[in-house]
Design an enzyme around this catalytic site. Sequence first.
Site, PDB file in Angstrom:
ATOM      1  N   LYS A  34       0.842  -1.209   0.000  1.00 12.51           N
ATOM      2  CA  LYS A  34       0.000   0.000   0.000  1.00 12.51           C
ATOM      3  C   LYS A  34       0.871   1.251   0.000  1.00 12.51           C
ATOM      4  O   LYS A  34       0.593   2.218  -0.721  1.00 12.51           O
ATOM      5  CB  LYS A  34      -0.952  -0.019   1.218  1.00 12.51           C
ATOM      6  CG  LYS A  34      -2.044  -1.070   1.080  1.00 12.51           C
ATOM      7  CD  LYS A  34      -2.863  -1.263   2.348  1.00 12.51           C
ATOM      8  CE  LYS A  34      -3.800  -2.452   2.186  1.00 12.51           C
ATOM      9  NZ  LYS A  34      -4.569  -2.777   3.376  1.00 12.51           N
ATOM     10  N   GLN A  46      -4.985  -1.643   9.668  1.00 17.22           N
ATOM     11  CA  GLN A  46      -4.747  -2.925   8.998  1.00 17.22           C
ATOM     12  C   GLN A  46      -5.302  -4.075   9.858  1.00 17.22           C
ATOM     13  O   GLN A  46      -4.981  -4.171  11.040  1.00 17.22           O
ATOM     14  CB  GLN A  46      -3.228  -3.097   8.770  1.00 17.22           C
ATOM     15  CG  GLN A  46      -2.861  -4.336   8.006  1.00 17.22           C
ATOM     16  CD  GLN A  46      -3.340  -4.317   6.550  1.00 17.22           C
ATOM     17  OE1 GLN A  46      -3.297  -3.294   5.875  1.00 17.22           O
ATOM     18  NE2 GLN A  46      -3.824  -5.436   6.063  1.00 17.22           N
ATOM     19  N   ASP A  58     -11.094   2.648   4.015  1.00 16.47           N
ATOM     20  CA  ASP A  58     -11.397   1.234   3.777  1.00 16.47           C
ATOM     21  C   ASP A  58     -12.903   1.023   3.640  1.00 16.47           C
ATOM     22  O   ASP A  58     -13.351  -0.072   3.303  1.00 16.47           O
ATOM     23  CB  ASP A  58     -10.875   0.361   4.941  1.00 16.47           C
ATOM     24  CG  ASP A  58      -9.529  -0.273   4.617  1.00 16.47           C
ATOM     25  OD1 ASP A  58      -9.124  -0.261   3.443  1.00 16.47           O
ATOM     26  OD2 ASP A  58      -8.872  -0.778   5.551  1.00 16.47           O
TER      27      ASP A  58
END
Length: 301
Positions: free
Chosen positions: A51, A95, A118
Amino acid sequence: MIIDGKQIAADIRRELRAEIEALLREGRRAPKLAIVIVGHSPASETYVANKLKACAEVGIEAVKLAYPTEITEQTLLTEVHRLNSDDSIDGFIVQLPLPPHINETTILSAIDYRKDVDGLTPENVGRTVQGLPSIISATPRGIRELLARYRIPTEGKHVVVIGRSNIVGKPMAILLMQRPYLSLPNMSAASLGDATVTICHSKTRDLAAICRTADIIIVAAGSPNLLTADMVSEGTVVIDVGINRIDDPAAPRGYRLVGDVDFEHVAPKAAYITPVPGGVGPMTIVSLLQNTIQAYHEHTR
Ligand code: NAD
């Protein structure tokens, strides 16, 4: 026809880079993403590294905030609140997975939905369901982009989604059944949404018969060879989300990645099909970049 997710992802990264360069030329700052990671899982470290690399490639400023496995839920919550109010940050992600002593729902629910790139907060999911402007979780957004770029319309089509997870199956089904004008801006021309959607899962009876009536099948089950040729009618569009590791002593790393579709036998019947790897996977990180730029525009308006 094989859908080339790698190529589409590279095209989008180039477009995003041009967009950010134009912002900088106007004297504006670059979008900024923070990535929170807890503990030292090798898989999570790899995802985060990928990422960060993708952000650097398009000109998004990205910072990694690493915390020890022993961090308490309360301290992590305080960090989330700090990021919510940090004006220099446009979006951030936590994460997953988190260590077992930390409740993921508690942490995700604390993220300001405007910075939730997200798209996993209850607020963003609820807004998506109601057709309000929202940030959509990365994989469904990436699949929608693939369909759009290949000009595969969904209006009036029967789409079978296999899998009902919060990150893929459920949001995918919602996007597909929505009236398209209520969805995200900046989408390509194909008419997306307005589909008739059937959601299947591990308790669904006679999956094969349902799949045979589909115009488009999206498989996100995490089960190799789940979708076989006898389940697919001629001319179906097949999107394979699955990522499964199969032992393969001949492969350099001792394993190879396969999807949920028996690609070899399904591909000849499919009008379009995504390979694994190189189909949906590359789109997921690109969607995170798009979500970050979307959050930046909202934040700096
Ligand atoms: P999950 O494990 O949370 O959910 C799997 C779903 O599939 C469940 O709802 C279950 O009911 C359903 N299912 C399982 N076996 C089934 C069967 N035999 N018949 C019908 N339904 C069945 O999974 P997830 O997080 O949505 O991920 C699904 C797969 O997609 C995994 O392989 C994952 O690695 C992969 N994935 C890929 C990407 C990507 O970027 N390509 C992103 C996210 C997930």
